[in-house]
Motif scaffolding. Structure first.
Motif, PDB file in Angstrom:
ATOM      1  N   ARG A   1      47.050  31.579  42.466  1.00 28.00           N
ATOM      2  CA  ARG A   1      47.514  31.627  40.704  1.00 28.00           C
ATOM      3  C   ARG A   1      46.554  32.171  40.240  1.00 28.00           C
ATOM      4  O   ARG A   1      46.940  32.792  39.157  1.00 28.00           O
ATOM      5  CB  ARG A   1      48.627  30.660  40.330  1.00 28.00           C
ATOM      6  CG  ARG A   1      50.009  30.340  41.071  1.00 28.00           C
ATOM      7  CD  ARG A   1      50.986  29.165  40.108  1.00 28.00           C
ATOM      8  NE  ARG A   1      50.280  28.017  40.292  1.00 28.00           N
ATOM      9  CZ  ARG A   1      50.562  26.456  41.231  1.00 28.00           C
ATOM     10  NH1 ARG A   1      51.250  27.134  42.277  1.00 28.00           N
ATOM     11  NH2 ARG A   1      50.256  25.442  41.067  1.00 28.00           N
ATOM     12  N   ALA A   2      45.856  31.129  39.852  1.00 23.44           N
ATOM     13  CA  ALA A   2      44.005  31.454  39.299  1.00 23.44           C
ATOM     14  C   ALA A   2      43.738  33.004  39.944  1.00 23.44           C
ATOM     15  O   ALA A   2      43.160  33.803  38.566  1.00 23.44           O
ATOM     16  CB  ALA A   2      43.622  30.697  39.892  1.00 23.44           C
ATOM     17  N   ILE A   3      43.830  33.272  40.749  1.00 26.17           N
ATOM     18  CA  ILE A   3      42.886  34.267  41.550  1.00 26.17           C
ATOM     19  C   ILE A   3      44.224  35.012  41.382  1.00 26.17           C
ATOM     20  O   ILE A   3      43.457  36.429  40.775  1.00 26.17           O
ATOM     21  CB  ILE A   3      42.592  34.561  42.919  1.00 26.17           C
ATOM     22  CG1 ILE A   3      41.281  33.079  43.360  1.00 26.17           C
ATOM     23  CG2 ILE A   3      42.006  35.463  43.351  1.00 26.17           C
ATOM     24  CD1 ILE A   3      41.646  32.544  44.522  1.00 26.17           C
ATOM     25  N   LEU A   4      45.397  35.810  41.491  1.00 27.46           N
ATOM     26  CA  LEU A   4      46.294  36.559  40.909  1.00 27.46           C
ATOM     27  C   LEU A   4      46.214  37.030  39.533  1.00 27.46           C
ATOM     28  O   LEU A   4      46.215  37.886  38.945  1.00 27.46           O
ATOM     29  CB  LEU A   4      47.790  36.055  41.408  1.00 27.46           C
ATOM     30  CG  LEU A   4      48.266  36.381  42.335  1.00 27.46           C
ATOM     31  CD1 LEU A   4      49.513  35.249  42.955  1.00 27.46           C
ATOM     32  CD2 LEU A   4      48.679  37.490  42.911  1.00 27.46           C
ATOM     33  N   ARG A   5      46.002  35.547  37.773  1.00 27.96           N
ATOM     34  CA  ARG A   5      45.808  35.905  36.897  1.00 27.96           C
ATOM     35  C   ARG A   5      44.517  36.788  36.676  1.00 27.96           C
ATOM     36  O   ARG A   5      44.164  37.501  35.941  1.00 27.96           O
ATOM     37  CB  ARG A   5      45.455  34.712  35.974  1.00 27.96           C
ATOM     38  CG  ARG A   5      46.594  33.531  36.149  1.00 27.96           C
ATOM     39  CD  ARG A   5      46.731  32.778  35.052  1.00 27.96           C
ATOM     40  NE  ARG A   5      46.207  31.601  35.447  1.00 27.96           N
ATOM     41  CZ  ARG A   5      46.244  30.829  36.430  1.00 27.96           C
ATOM     42  NH1 ARG A   5      47.427  30.445  36.622  1.00 27.96           N
ATOM     43  NH2 ARG A   5      45.246  29.603  36.607  1.00 27.96           N
ATOM     44  N   LEU A   6      43.381  36.457  37.457  1.00 27.23           N
ATOM     45  CA  LEU A   6      41.792  37.106  37.588  1.00 27.23           C
ATOM     46  C   LEU A   6      42.591  39.257  37.475  1.00 27.23           C
ATOM     47  O   LEU A   6      41.930  39.330  37.144  1.00 27.23           O
ATOM     48  CB  LEU A   6      41.312  37.051  38.543  1.00 27.23           C
ATOM     49  CG  LEU A   6      40.469  34.912  38.426  1.00 27.23           C
ATOM     50  CD1 LEU A   6      39.185  34.905  39.188  1.00 27.23           C
ATOM     51  CD2 LEU A   6      39.657  34.739  36.503  1.00 27.23           C
ATOM     52  N   PHE A   7      43.446  38.559  38.560  1.00 29.09           N
ATOM     53  CA  PHE A   7      43.681  40.692  38.772  1.00 29.09           C
ATOM     54  C   PHE A   7      44.620  40.866  37.947  1.00 29.09           C
ATOM     55  O   PHE A   7      44.405  42.273  37.879  1.00 29.09           O
ATOM     56  CB  PHE A   7      43.777  40.383  40.274  1.00 29.09           C
ATOM     57  CG  PHE A   7      43.063  40.651  42.000  1.00 29.09           C
ATOM     58  CD1 PHE A   7      42.716  41.151  41.360  1.00 29.09           C
ATOM     59  CD2 PHE A   7      43.589  39.889  42.400  1.00 29.09           C
ATOM     60  CE1 PHE A   7      41.573  41.243  42.972  1.00 29.09           C
ATOM     61  CE2 PHE A   7      42.452  40.070  43.418  1.00 29.09           C
ATOM     62  CZ  PHE A   7      41.906  41.376  43.848  1.00 29.09           C
ATOM     63  N   GLY A   8      44.967  40.032  36.802  1.00 34.26           N
ATOM     64  CA  GLY A   8      45.970  40.495  35.721  1.00 34.26           C
ATOM     65  C   GLY A   8      46.748  40.807  36.548  1.00 34.26           C
ATOM     66  O   GLY A   8      48.303  41.300  35.430  1.00 34.26           O
ATOM     67  N   THR A   9      47.571  39.512  37.051  1.00 30.40           N
ATOM     68  CA  THR A   9      49.276  39.677  37.384  1.00 30.40           C
ATOM     69  C   THR A   9      49.306  38.524  37.972  1.00 30.40           C
ATOM     70  O   THR A   9      49.002  37.337  37.928  1.00 30.40           O
ATOM     71  CB  THR A   9      49.003  40.640  38.721  1.00 30.40           C
ATOM     72  OG1 THR A   9      50.581  40.728  39.005  1.00 30.40           O
ATOM     73  CG2 THR A   9      48.507  40.270  40.043  1.00 30.40           C
ATOM     74  N   SER A  10      50.779  38.067  37.543  1.00 33.45           N
ATOM     75  CA  SER A  10      51.085  36.725  38.324  1.00 33.45           C
ATOM     76  C   SER A  10      51.754  36.779  39.391  1.00 33.45           C
ATOM     77  O   SER A  10      52.086  35.372  40.067  1.00 33.45           O
ATOM     78  CB  SER A  10      52.040  35.952  37.184  1.00 33.45           C
ATOM     79  OG  SER A  10      53.043  37.313  37.248  1.00 33.45           O
ATOM     80  N   ASN A  11      51.852  37.329  39.918  1.00 25.29           N
ATOM     81  CA  ASN A  11      52.768  36.953  41.284  1.00 25.29           C
ATOM     82  C   ASN A  11      51.629  38.885  42.175  1.00 25.29           C
ATOM     83  O   ASN A  11      50.795  39.048  42.143  1.00 25.29           O
ATOM     84  CB  ASN A  11      54.232  37.476  41.037  1.00 25.29           C
ATOM     85  CG  ASN A  11      54.384  39.093  40.542  1.00 25.29           C
ATOM     86  OD1 ASN A  11      53.924  40.293  41.266  1.00 25.29           O
ATOM     87  ND2 ASN A  11      55.401  39.389  39.229  1.00 25.29           N
ATOM     88  N   SER A  12      52.279  38.400  43.822  1.00 25.13           N
ATOM     89  CA  SER A  12      51.665  39.069  44.696  1.00 25.13           C
ATOM     90  C   SER A  12      52.346  40.569  44.898  1.00 25.13           C
ATOM     91  O   SER A  12      52.340  41.801  45.196  1.00 25.13           O
ATOM     92  CB  SER A  12      51.404  38.805  45.731  1.00 25.13           C
ATOM     93  OG  SER A  12      52.883  38.085  46.447  1.00 25.13           O
TER      94      SER A  12
END
Length: 200
Positions: free
Chosen positions: A189-200
């Motif tokens: 979840r944290a890494i997805l936030r780093l990418f600027g999104t909250s889901n895959s």
């Protein structure tokens, strides 16, 4: 772990000139040699050999790129701080990593891997100082958390958060164990936030 299940190796670079085009979104994993970085990447990707795990610290000396789809890339930076690496190699990687984390436009976030028993060593702090002017977020994985008692884990987590906040870093922190597979969902979840999104 949908995002990391799709990870595919795409390129390696020894020098800045060999980096892939500076496009899309990249999240880079970085940490001291033997902090558990490769194990964390492999655990997140549910892949035993995506990132090479070596019993010899300082073995990884390339920047490795793994495509995740949707123009998102996981970047595995060389481990730092191993005493037996020659001085000229240390100097080279210090310069390359400083330039990469401070100037790479597609880098949207940094995952700093630290052994929960030895967090925020001098070189970790130096790396964060290079990165701080970008204003981009950092997520810290305190690996090998299974080596600590529950009370030690809680104390370490509080201390690291306090130190990062005091230094003005845009950072989140969590405990993580590749061995026990603990902290995986929180990390994704944290890494997805780093990418600027909250889901895959």
């Amino acid at each position: 772990m949908g995002l990391f299940d799709r990870a595919m190796y795409v390129a390696s670079a020894h020098d800045l000139e060999q980096l892939p085009p500076d496009v899309g979104a990249e999240v880079a994993f970085v940490g001291r040699s033997n902090a558990g970085k490769s194990s964390a990447i492999n655990t997140l990707a549910n892949h035993r050999r995506l990132a090479f795990v070596s019993k010899t610290p300082g073995r990884t000396q390339l920047i490795n790129f793994f495509a995740l789809g949707d123009e998102r890339t996981l970047v595995d930076l060389p481990g730092y701080g191993y005493a037996e690496v020659p001085a000229r190699v240390k100097a080279h990687w210090q310069n390359v990593m400083a330039a990469y984390v401070s100037t790479r436009q597609s880098l949207t976030g940094l995952v700093l891997i630290m052994d929960a028993r030895h967090p925020l060593k001098a070189l970790d702090v130096k790396l964060l100082d290079w990165y701080l002017p970008t204003g981009k977020p950092v997520h810290c994985l305190l690996t090998k958390a299974d080596k600590l008692s529950k009370s030690e884990q809680a104390l370490t987590l509080r201390k690291v958060i306090k130190q990062l906040d005091a230094a003005g870093h845009n950072a989140t922190v969590q405990l993580f164990s590749s061995l026990k597979k603990e902290g995986l969902d929180e990390a994704e979840r944290a890494i997805l936030r780093l990418f600027g999104t909250s889901n895959s």
